[in-house]
Design a protein around this motif. Structure first.
Motif, PDB file in Angstrom:
ATOM      1  N   VAL A   1      17.530 -11.314  -4.892  1.00 22.25           N
ATOM      2  CA  VAL A   1      17.785 -11.199  -6.327  1.00 22.25           C
ATOM      3  C   VAL A   1      17.367 -12.500  -6.998  1.00 22.25           C
ATOM      4  N   VAL A   2      16.743 -12.376  -8.150  1.00 23.52           N
ATOM      5  CA  VAL A   2      16.286 -13.548  -8.896  1.00 23.52           C
ATOM      6  C   VAL A   2      16.724 -13.419 -10.349  1.00 23.52           C
TER       7      VAL A   2
ATOM      8  N   PRO B   1       9.691 -20.061 -17.272  1.00 20.49           N
ATOM      9  CA  PRO B   1       9.506 -21.457 -16.848  1.00 20.49           C
ATOM     10  C   PRO B   1      10.338 -21.863 -15.646  1.00 20.49           C
ATOM     11  N   GLY B   2      11.428 -21.159 -15.356  1.00 21.11           N
ATOM     12  CA  GLY B   2      12.278 -21.549 -14.239  1.00 21.11           C
ATOM     13  C   GLY B   2      13.264 -20.475 -13.869  1.00 21.11           C
ATOM     14  N   ALA B   3      14.042 -20.760 -12.823  1.00 26.94           N
ATOM     15  CA  ALA B   3      15.060 -19.820 -12.331  1.00 26.94           C
ATOM     16  C   ALA B   3      16.435 -20.442 -12.482  1.00 26.94           C
ATOM     17  N   LYS B   4      17.448 -19.589 -12.449  1.00 24.04           N
ATOM     18  CA  LYS B   4      18.824 -20.071 -12.493  1.00 24.04           C
ATOM     19  C   LYS B   4      19.645 -19.348 -11.437  1.00 24.04           C
ATOM     20  N   ARG B   5      20.853 -19.818 -11.206  1.00 27.00           N
ATOM     21  CA  ARG B   5      21.711 -19.230 -10.180  1.00 27.00           C
ATOM     22  C   ARG B   5      22.143 -17.829 -10.589  1.00 27.00           C
ATOM     23  N   VAL B   6      22.368 -17.012  -9.580  1.00 22.74           N
ATOM     24  CA  VAL B   6      22.725 -15.623  -9.827  1.00 22.74           C
ATOM     25  C   VAL B   6      23.977 -15.292  -9.022  1.00 22.74           C
ATOM     26  N   ASN B   7      24.748 -14.313  -9.487  1.00 25.00           N
ATOM     27  CA  ASN B   7      25.979 -13.891  -8.816  1.00 25.00           C
ATOM     28  C   ASN B   7      25.631 -13.011  -7.616  1.00 25.00           C
TER      29      ASN B   7
ATOM     30  N   PRO C   1       0.806  -1.234   0.000  1.00 25.72           N
ATOM     31  CA  PRO C   1       0.000   0.000   0.000  1.00 25.72           C
ATOM     32  C   PRO C   1       0.834   1.278   0.000  1.00 25.72           C
ATOM     33  N   GLU C   2       2.008   1.239   0.614  1.00 23.57           N
ATOM     34  CA  GLU C   2       2.839   2.447   0.655  1.00 23.57           C
ATOM     35  C   GLU C   2       3.802   2.557  -0.529  1.00 23.57           C
ATOM     36  N   GLY C   3       3.776   1.592  -1.427  1.00 21.66           N
ATOM     37  CA  GLY C   3       4.621   1.674  -2.614  1.00 21.66           C
ATOM     38  C   GLY C   3       5.452   0.420  -2.817  1.00 21.66           C
ATOM     39  N   TRP C   4       6.409   0.493  -3.751  1.00 20.18           N
ATOM     40  CA  TRP C   4       7.263  -0.657  -4.063  1.00 20.18           C
ATOM     41  C   TRP C   4       8.333  -0.823  -2.986  1.00 20.18           C
ATOM     42  N   SER C   5       8.554  -2.079  -2.582  1.00 19.38           N
ATOM     43  CA  SER C   5       9.541  -2.384  -1.541  1.00 19.38           C
ATOM     44  C   SER C   5      10.346  -3.609  -1.937  1.00 19.38           C
ATOM     45  N   GLN C   6      11.559  -3.683  -1.352  1.00 17.42           N
ATOM     46  CA  GLN C   6      12.402  -4.847  -1.595  1.00 17.42           C
ATOM     47  C   GLN C   6      12.096  -5.948  -0.575  1.00 17.42           C
ATOM     48  N   VAL C   7      12.647  -7.125  -0.849  1.00 20.63           N
ATOM     49  CA  VAL C   7      12.486  -8.285   0.020  1.00 20.63           C
ATOM     50  C   VAL C   7      13.849  -8.652   0.577  1.00 20.63           C
ATOM     51  N   CYS C   8      13.945  -8.825   1.891  1.00 23.08           N
ATOM     52  CA  CYS C   8      15.213  -9.218   2.509  1.00 23.08           C
ATOM     53  C   CYS C   8      15.571 -10.634   2.071  1.00 23.08           C
ATOM     54  N   ASP C   9      16.846 -10.842   1.753  1.00 21.87           N
ATOM     55  CA  ASP C   9      17.258 -12.140   1.205  1.00 21.87           C
ATOM     56  C   ASP C   9      17.588 -13.180   2.267  1.00 21.87           C
ATOM     57  N   LYS C  10      17.394 -12.850   3.540  1.00 28.02           N
ATOM     58  CA  LYS C  10      17.670 -13.837   4.585  1.00 28.02           C
ATOM     59  C   LYS C  10      16.660 -14.981   4.488  1.00 28.02           C
ATOM     60  N   GLY C  11      17.169 -16.181   4.323  1.00 27.39           N
ATOM     61  CA  GLY C  11      16.300 -17.333   4.182  1.00 27.39           C
ATOM     62  C   GLY C  11      15.707 -17.504   2.798  1.00 27.39           C
ATOM     63  N   TRP C  12      16.142 -16.671   1.864  1.00 28.42           N
ATOM     64  CA  TRP C  12      15.611 -16.778   0.494  1.00 28.42           C
ATOM     65  C   TRP C  12      16.066 -18.092  -0.133  1.00 28.42           C
ATOM     66  N   SER C  13      15.152 -18.795  -0.786  1.00 24.47           N
ATOM     67  CA  SER C  13      15.450 -20.127  -1.314  1.00 24.47           C
ATOM     68  C   SER C  13      15.222 -20.195  -2.815  1.00 24.47           C
ATOM     69  N   ALA C  14      15.709 -21.297  -3.394  1.00 20.10           N
ATOM     70  CA  ALA C  14      15.481 -21.536  -4.823  1.00 20.10           C
ATOM     71  C   ALA C  14      13.998 -21.719  -5.109  1.00 20.10           C
ATOM     72  N   HIS C  15      13.248 -22.244  -4.132  1.00 18.59           N
ATOM     73  CA  HIS C  15      11.797 -22.383  -4.309  1.00 18.59           C
ATOM     74  C   HIS C  15      11.142 -21.022  -4.480  1.00 18.59           C
ATOM     75  N   ASN C  16      11.584 -20.052  -3.673  1.00 18.60           N
ATOM     76  CA  ASN C  16      11.044 -18.697  -3.799  1.00 18.60           C
ATOM     77  C   ASN C  16      11.303 -18.135  -5.194  1.00 18.60           C
ATOM     78  N   SER C  17      12.526 -18.324  -5.679  1.00 19.10           N
ATOM     79  CA  SER C  17      12.888 -17.817  -7.010  1.00 19.10           C
ATOM     80  C   SER C  17      12.041 -18.477  -8.089  1.00 19.10           C
TER      81      SER C  17
ATOM     82  N   VAL D   1       7.067 -23.442  -1.163  1.00 18.31           N
ATOM     83  CA  VAL D   1       7.439 -24.839  -1.405  1.00 18.31           C
ATOM     84  C   VAL D   1       7.786 -25.054  -2.873  1.00 18.31           C
ATOM     85  N   GLY D   2       7.505 -24.071  -3.718  1.00 18.18           N
ATOM     86  CA  GLY D   2       7.902 -24.131  -5.124  1.00 18.18           C
ATOM     87  C   GLY D   2       6.788 -24.458  -6.085  1.00 18.18           C
ATOM     88  N   THR D   3       5.625 -24.867  -5.568  1.00 16.39           N
ATOM     89  CA  THR D   3       4.513 -25.224  -6.450  1.00 16.39           C
ATOM     90  C   THR D   3       3.454 -24.129  -6.530  1.00 16.39           C
TER      91      THR D   3
END
Length: 753
Positions: free
Chosen positions: A278-279, A220-226, A194-210, A249-251
């Motif tokens: 980052v994704v 169709p899918g994600a790949k590894r990032v630097n 509601p207050e605008g665009w915001s970032q997401v903290c990457d702590k605990g970020w998983s490949a399922h999230n990406s 969970v990725g689904t």
């Protein structure tokens, strides 16, 4: 069409995101005093999630108890009645199999049958109140038009007090975002709050999230990032974090279906020691070609299992068809849901599914129904890896064919084209944008050779569906200040995503007819016809007739005989004719109508009929290497509804200068004993051949699918008799089956027909 944006943004179509860590409060029931007498004592509401205020699971309160409606026999007509009960003007769709989640309590109505004009659901037929053999996994839902009935109070407010929600997600490139090409495949994950665009903290970020984020954005899918590179950049930039916990969970089809934790307004420290998530996403093959990137090779399912979409007006949507035992067939919509639809979408190189459609919303297929009650978890690499039920003829009909709409990456191609001068946004003179940033300009397209296939691409690029007409003269549409012709020689196959992908003159504009009068135009439509020949009937009815010349004067006048007939000893002798019946079905979502209006139809005195198209069908006899040895053609001397499906009424009849066409769900039958329903094979030598029939060969009339317009059969001719076998539509077999067909024509023995 999505709004133009520097970054790729996502809005979840019909589905309102699930609220974080809680359930949606039940909307208060209607208290409108103007409710009709038939509904007195009943209260209606929409429930379930994720949803918007005009859609959801239908719930009815009767005798103080809330309950649901079973989806058995549910139709759009019933949805119309229920939407009016809820205070909306009409329904735009309905859902089955508890799309908005299973309800609780009683199932009040089952086998509900409405005409759509009833003033109350109590006027519709059903099994009776509370009499049902369903479970809540079969709860029906409706999607109403977001327009209220006058004087009807809004009783369906979704309670969101003390809760936060994610409505849109985008990827923002960390550097040079203004110059990055579209689609954006890598960047910081940002969510719209509601207050605008915001970032997401990457702590605990998983490949399922990406994986979930990429699916939402059409990948169709994600790949590894630097990560190290982005962490270094993050130290120099200021960030606004809104989410500090995402667990998928990725689904999931949308990020809001994951477990989310939001920062509170009074949190002073956000994402300590962390960085923005980052994704990086994998581009599907269709879009890799569009952007000029190297086409990613996707692993095909084992064996012959393949999937395709048919009948959709836009990329990434259509009726689901699967390949089994070398032939294509459809999927029954029983238990069809977003998980199964998302598996199909990802398998085809798109993102997750935006909608899982039932009830042949993308037109009915023809032939086999290969799968029913498909149950996917969402993790499968192919639809064929999901459990399903063996289908029988009694289980399902093509009126229940399943379809999908997939999430697509934002490419911005629609910003490079526009229409001008038309009476509506669906028609006009085509203008394209050329040049480089800072020196962009709009111009016209030369009308030379502009036709249906080119118009199809233009309408698709505009996001307007199919092309009804591709026009080479547009003098009746004012082009305003745009008078320069900037593109010529455009030739498309019809499958391109934009006109820039079509072949065209590269350096210089070359136009035979100059001036804005002869520039390209289109008339677009969300629906189109789709003709399909009943190939089995050709095989069953094929035979040879030696017809005396004195009975062929009329056919000769209409050029229905081989050229050698002109030098024959008329009226003596005969011509040898390969005759067969042709039954042409319209499986599309719009009636097939002749290109020319009735004012230009030509009367043929000989046969006593009007020709409404120059060429409607080509008939050819080919050698195994494709050389044509005999041909026939037929003008559409009478396009009409010979027969229709049980619930479809005939609309077209040729008698008395009537309207010509083929209604959706009907077919036009040309019997084998009609003049010109043949190929003159008098000059054909004995041997093995291919019989080929092509409907609408010059693409004079737009169709949703031209790939199924050709039929071919094996032919074996010994000089006296002919064997016709293995007849099939050109796209009905796998590529390998087609190669085998062409490699060994006429070798399989068959009964003479």
């Amino acid at each position: 069409m999505r709004p133009v944006s520097v970054w790729y943004c996502y809005s979840w179509g019909l589905l309102l995101p699930l609220l974080c860590g809680s359930t949606v409060g039940s909307p208060s029931p209607s208290t409108d005093p103007e409710k009709k007498a038939g509904s007195q004592g009943l209260r209606f509401r929409l429930a379930g999630f994720p949803r918007k205020p005009y859609e959801g699971r239908v719930e009815i309160q009767r005798a103080g108890e809330w309950g649901t409606i079973c989806d058995d026999d549910f139709t759009l007509q019933a949805a119309h009645v229920l939407c009016r009960e809820l205070g909306f003007t009409e329904a735009t769709g309905w859902t089955h199999s508890a799309k908005y989640g299973p309800g609780t309590g009683r199932i009040w109505l089952d086998n509900l049958s409405c005409r759509g004009t009833e003033g109350s659901v109590t006027e519709c037929a059903s099994r009776g109140w509370g009499n049902s053999d369903c479970t809540h996994d079969e709860d029906a839902g409706v999607i109403c038009k977001d327009q209220r009935l006058p004087g009807f109070s809004d009783s369906n407010v979704i309670e969101v007090e003390h809760h936060r929600q994610v409505e849109e997600v985008r990827l923002r490139p960390a550097v040079d975002w203004g110059r990055r090409p579209l689609p954006v495949t890598e960047g910081l994950v940002e969510v719209r709050l509601p207050e605008g665009w915001s970032q997401v903290c990457d702590k605990g970020w998983s490949a399922h999230n990406s994986h979930v984020v990429c699916g939402m954005l059409g990948f169709p899918g994600a790949k590894r990032v630097n990560i190290a590179f982005y962490r270094m950049l993050a130290q120099k930039q200021k960030h606004s974090f809104g989410l500090h916990g995402v667990a998928c969970v990725g689904t999931e089809a949308h990020l809001s279906l994951c477990s989310l934790e939001f920062y509170r307004a009074n949190d002073t420290t956000r994402c300590p020691g962390g960085s923005p998530a980052v994704v990086s996403c994998v581009l599907g093959p269709l879009y890799a070609t569009l952007t000029g990137q190297r086409k990613h090779q996707q692993t095909k399912p084992q064996g012959e299992a393949r999937v395709r979409l048919k009948g959709g007006a836009h990329p990434g949507e259509g009726r689901v068809e699967v390949l089994k035992a070398g032939t294509w067939g459809t999927v029954c919509d029983r238990k069809w849901d977003l998980q199964a639809a998302s598996v199909v979408c990802r398998e085809l190189g798109f993102g997750t599914a935006r909608e899982a459609l039932s009830g042949a919303r993308m037109g009915q297929g023809m032939g086999a129904i290969h799968l029913s009650e498909v149950r996917c978890s969402g993790q499968e690499p192919s639809l064929w890896k999901c459990p399903s039920k063996n289908i029988t003829a009694e289980d399902c009909s093509h009126s229940q064919d399943a379809a999908v709409r997939c999430n697509l990456p934002y490419t911005g191609v629609e910003t490079k084209i526009r229409l001008s001068g038309g009476r509506s946004r669906y028609e006009g003179r085509v203008e394209v944008q050329i040049g480089v940033p800072g020196h962009l300009r709009w111009g016209l397209i030369c009308g030379d050779d502009w036709g249906t296939l080119e118009a199809m691409v233009a309408c698709r690029q505009l996001g307007l569906g199919y092309a009804n007409h591709g026009l080479q003269e547009t003098w009746y549409w004012d082009s305003g200040n745009v008078t320069e012709v900037v593109m010529s020689g455009v030739r498309c196959t019809g499958s391109e995503l934009s006109l820039s992908q079509c072949a065209h003159h590269s350096n210089h504009v070359t136009c035979k007819r100059t001036g804005t009068r002869f520039t390209a135009g289109v008339i677009c439509s969300e629906t189109a016809s789709d003709l399909l020949l009943h190939s089995a009937l050709v095989q069953e009815t094929a035979y040879i007739e030696d017809r005396p010349l004195h009975m062929l004067y009329c056919a000769a006048e209409e050029n229905c005989l081989a050229s050698s007939a002109r030098s024959a000893n008329w009226p003596y002798g005969h011509r040898r004719l390969l005759r067969f019946s042709s039954q042409i079905h319209n499986l599309g979502r719009a009636d097939f109508r002749p290109k020319a209006g009735r004012h230009s139809w030509v009367w043929h005195e000989c046969h006593g009929h009007y020709h409404s198209m120059d060429i409607f069908t080509h008939y050819d006899i080919l050698t195994p290497n494709g050389t044509k040895v005999a041909e026939g053609h037929k003008a559409s001397f009478c396009l009409e509804d010979t027969e229709c499906l049980e619930d479809v009424s005939k609309r077209y009849e040729c008698a008395n200068f009537g309207e010509q066409g083929i209604t959706v769900g009907c077919w036009d039958l040309y019997r084998h004993d009609i003049d010109c329903q043949w190929i003159d094979i008098t000059d054909v030598k004995p041997g093995n051949y291919i019989l080929q029939v092509v409907i609408n060969p010059n693409f004079e009339v737009a169709e949703s699918d031209f790939t199924n317009n050709a039929m071919k059969c094996n032919c074996k001719y010994d000089g006296h008799r002919i064997w016709v076998h293995n007849c099939h539509i050109g796209d009905a077999f796998s590529e390998e089956a087609n190669r085998r067909f062409e490699r060994y024509p006429g070798q399989t023995s068959n009964q003479i027909v």
